[in-house]
Design a protein around this motif. Structure first.
Motif, PDB file in Angstrom:
ATOM      1  N   ARG A   1     -55.087  54.019   8.163  1.00 30.73           N
ATOM      2  CA  ARG A   1     -54.439  52.795   7.543  1.00 30.73           C
ATOM      3  C   ARG A   1     -53.934  52.577   6.265  1.00 30.73           C
ATOM      4  O   ARG A   1     -52.969  52.106   5.946  1.00 30.73           O
ATOM      5  N   VAL A   2     -54.674  53.384   5.522  1.00 23.96           N
ATOM      6  CA  VAL A   2     -54.260  53.620   3.988  1.00 23.96           C
ATOM      7  C   VAL A   2     -53.005  54.274   3.924  1.00 23.96           C
ATOM      8  O   VAL A   2     -52.236  53.720   3.351  1.00 23.96           O
ATOM      9  N   LEU A   3     -52.840  55.400   4.527  1.00 25.60           N
ATOM     10  CA  LEU A   3     -51.457  56.035   4.748  1.00 25.60           C
ATOM     11  C   LEU A   3     -50.426  55.324   5.220  1.00 25.60           C
ATOM     12  O   LEU A   3     -49.111  55.184   4.615  1.00 25.60           O
ATOM     13  N   LYS A   4     -50.696  54.474   6.435  1.00 25.94           N
ATOM     14  CA  LYS A   4     -49.659  53.573   6.850  1.00 25.94           C
ATOM     15  C   LYS A   4     -49.245  52.405   5.782  1.00 25.94           C
ATOM     16  O   LYS A   4     -48.082  52.286   5.803  1.00 25.94           O
ATOM     17  N   ASN A   5     -50.170  51.787   5.123  1.00 26.68           N
ATOM     18  CA  ASN A   5     -49.907  50.996   4.290  1.00 26.68           C
ATOM     19  C   ASN A   5     -49.069  51.489   2.919  1.00 26.68           C
ATOM     20  O   ASN A   5     -48.325  50.863   2.641  1.00 26.68           O
ATOM     21  N   ALA A   6     -49.376  52.628   2.584  1.00 22.89           N
ATOM     22  CA  ALA A   6     -48.756  53.512   1.252  1.00 22.89           C
ATOM     23  C   ALA A   6     -47.287  53.808   1.940  1.00 22.89           C
ATOM     24  O   ALA A   6     -46.129  53.416   1.374  1.00 22.89           O
ATOM     25  N   ASP A   7     -47.036  54.137   3.318  1.00 21.01           N
ATOM     26  CA  ASP A   7     -45.735  54.336   3.966  1.00 21.01           C
ATOM     27  C   ASP A   7     -44.882  53.118   3.752  1.00 21.01           C
ATOM     28  O   ASP A   7     -43.671  52.841   3.387  1.00 21.01           O
ATOM     29  N   ALA A   8     -45.540  51.778   4.348  1.00 23.41           N
ATOM     30  CA  ALA A   8     -45.114  50.492   4.408  1.00 23.41           C
ATOM     31  C   ALA A   8     -44.648  50.149   2.733  1.00 23.41           C
ATOM     32  O   ALA A   8     -43.455  49.604   2.822  1.00 23.41           O
ATOM     33  N   GLN A   9     -45.556  50.348   1.840  1.00 24.84           N
ATOM     34  CA  GLN A   9     -45.199  49.998   0.626  1.00 24.84           C
ATOM     35  C   GLN A   9     -43.944  50.857  -0.041  1.00 24.84           C
ATOM     36  O   GLN A   9     -43.136  50.133  -0.610  1.00 24.84           O
ATOM     37  N   MET A  10     -43.873  51.880   0.339  1.00 27.85           N
ATOM     38  CA  MET A  10     -42.744  53.055  -0.076  1.00 27.85           C
ATOM     39  C   MET A  10     -41.505  52.396   0.632  1.00 27.85           C
ATOM     40  O   MET A  10     -40.235  52.301  -0.098  1.00 27.85           O
ATOM     41  N   ALA A  11     -41.395  51.791   1.656  1.00 30.88           N
ATOM     42  CA  ALA A  11     -40.257  51.210   2.361  1.00 30.88           C
ATOM     43  C   ALA A  11     -40.072  50.155   1.809  1.00 30.88           C
ATOM     44  O   ALA A  11     -38.458  49.656   1.529  1.00 30.88           O
ATOM     45  N   ARG A  12     -40.873  49.219   1.531  1.00 32.46           N
ATOM     46  CA  ARG A  12     -40.556  47.864   0.760  1.00 32.46           C
ATOM     47  C   ARG A  12     -40.067  48.071  -0.590  1.00 32.46           C
ATOM     48  O   ARG A  12     -39.089  47.437  -1.014  1.00 32.46           O
ATOM     49  N   ILE A  13     -40.470  49.169  -1.280  1.00 32.48           N
ATOM     50  CA  ILE A  13     -39.952  49.624  -2.624  1.00 32.48           C
ATOM     51  C   ILE A  13     -38.475  49.749  -2.544  1.00 32.48           C
ATOM     52  O   ILE A  13     -37.541  49.523  -3.333  1.00 32.48           O
ATOM     53  N   GLY A  14     -38.280  50.608  -1.374  1.00 33.57           N
ATOM     54  CA  GLY A  14     -36.482  51.044  -1.161  1.00 33.57           C
ATOM     55  C   GLY A  14     -35.643  49.735  -0.983  1.00 33.57           C
ATOM     56  O   GLY A  14     -34.752  49.502  -1.661  1.00 33.57           O
ATOM     57  N   ASP A  15     -36.221  48.832  -0.236  1.00 29.43           N
ATOM     58  CA  ASP A  15     -35.739  47.488   0.202  1.00 29.43           C
ATOM     59  C   ASP A  15     -35.540  46.892  -1.041  1.00 29.43           C
ATOM     60  O   ASP A  15     -34.480  46.126  -1.593  1.00 29.43           O
ATOM     61  N   LEU A  16     -36.565  46.786  -1.950  1.00 27.92           N
ATOM     62  CA  LEU A  16     -36.547  45.898  -3.512  1.00 27.92           C
ATOM     63  C   LEU A  16     -35.653  46.649  -4.291  1.00 27.92           C
ATOM     64  O   LEU A  16     -34.639  45.766  -4.960  1.00 27.92           O
ATOM     65  N   ARG A  17     -35.594  47.852  -4.354  1.00 28.19           N
ATOM     66  CA  ARG A  17     -34.189  48.451  -5.169  1.00 28.19           C
ATOM     67  C   ARG A  17     -32.782  47.854  -4.951  1.00 28.19           C
ATOM     68  O   ARG A  17     -32.171  47.545  -5.326  1.00 28.19           O
ATOM     69  N   GLN A  18     -32.540  47.861  -3.609  1.00 28.95           N
ATOM     70  CA  GLN A  18     -31.513  47.039  -3.028  1.00 28.95           C
ATOM     71  C   GLN A  18     -31.231  45.505  -3.504  1.00 28.95           C
ATOM     72  O   GLN A  18     -30.168  45.306  -3.891  1.00 28.95           O
ATOM     73  N   VAL A  19     -32.262  45.029  -3.267  1.00 30.92           N
ATOM     74  CA  VAL A  19     -32.265  43.552  -3.531  1.00 30.92           C
ATOM     75  C   VAL A  19     -31.999  43.433  -5.030  1.00 30.92           C
ATOM     76  O   VAL A  19     -31.264  42.581  -5.624  1.00 30.92           O
ATOM     77  N   LEU A  20     -32.696  44.019  -5.948  1.00 29.74           N
ATOM     78  CA  LEU A  20     -32.746  44.028  -7.487  1.00 29.74           C
ATOM     79  C   LEU A  20     -31.248  44.304  -7.762  1.00 29.74           C
ATOM     80  O   LEU A  20     -30.864  43.763  -8.724  1.00 29.74           O
ATOM     81  N   THR A  21     -30.604  45.115  -7.032  1.00 30.12           N
ATOM     82  CA  THR A  21     -29.206  45.699  -7.604  1.00 30.12           C
ATOM     83  C   THR A  21     -28.168  44.332  -7.210  1.00 30.12           C
ATOM     84  O   THR A  21     -27.334  44.020  -8.008  1.00 30.12           O
ATOM     85  N   GLU A  22     -28.450  43.561  -6.371  1.00 28.16           N
ATOM     86  CA  GLU A  22     -27.881  42.415  -6.034  1.00 28.16           C
ATOM     87  C   GLU A  22     -28.125  40.965  -6.448  1.00 28.16           C
ATOM     88  O   GLU A  22     -27.134  40.053  -6.554  1.00 28.16           O
ATOM     89  N   LEU A  23     -29.318  40.809  -7.151  1.00 28.17           N
ATOM     90  CA  LEU A  23     -29.798  39.576  -7.849  1.00 28.17           C
ATOM     91  C   LEU A  23     -29.148  39.275  -8.993  1.00 28.17           C
ATOM     92  O   LEU A  23     -28.953  40.182 -10.081  1.00 28.17           O
ATOM     93  N   VAL A  24     -28.714  38.123  -9.132  1.00 28.57           N
ATOM     94  CA  VAL A  24     -27.959  37.745 -10.405  1.00 28.57           C
ATOM     95  C   VAL A  24     -28.524  36.275 -10.940  1.00 28.57           C
ATOM     96  O   VAL A  24     -28.948  35.375 -10.096  1.00 28.57           O
TER      97      VAL A  24
END
Length: 145
Positions: free
Chosen positions: A13-36
């Motif tokens: 469960r800990v490893l799955k949560n870590a993987d999910a967090q890393m995927a969300r961080i990738g999504d966040l990077r994309q979102v942050l480049t678009e926010l104004v």
């Protein structure tokens, strides 16, 4: 006692949560480049856009030049601060959408929150270490007999 504390930890469960967090961080990077973040003064003399790299746009209406340099500087600074606040709000909202209750920004208003969690983890580690050392002492005593 040791088994109980380690047995309660679900490593998968800990490893799955870590993987999910890393995927969300990738999504966040994309979102942050678009926010104004945007702001303008009430008269529309100064308009500002802030992005992840800082000031993206500063527009001055020709009537803004009728102000003294000091007044204009203060107005620009105030509008930049409002645009930065707007961007910060949008970042927080985006992170809340992506991370939910695991949003790392939840500690921005409560910097002592993570330290409380660190203290709890340290206490759990100390209990586990003490239990382990007790078990090792018992084993050593049995072997010496």
């Amino acid at each position: 006692m040791i088994e109980r504390e380690f047995g309660a930890m679900d490593l998968d469960r800990v490893l799955k949560n870590a993987d999910a967090q890393m995927a969300r961080i990738g999504d966040l990077r994309q979102v942050l480049t678009e926010l104004v973040g945007r702001a303008a003064d009430q008269d529309g003399l100064v308009q500002v856009e802030m992005g992840n790299a800082g000031l993206r746009s500063l527009q001055l209406h020709p009537k803004a030049m009728r102000r003294t340099s000091g007044e204009l500087a203060e107005l620009i600074q105030a509008v930049i601060a409002e645009a930065a606040d707007d961007l910060r709000r949008k970042v927080t909202e985006s992170m809340q959408e992506l991370f939910g209750d695991e949003n790392p920004m939840r500690f921005a208003d409560d910097p002592d929150g993570p330290m409380a969690q660190v203290r709890e983890a340290e206490a759990a580690y100390n209990r586990t270490f003490d239990d382990l050392m007790g078990e090792l002492d018992q084993i050593r005593n049995r072997m010496e007999r």
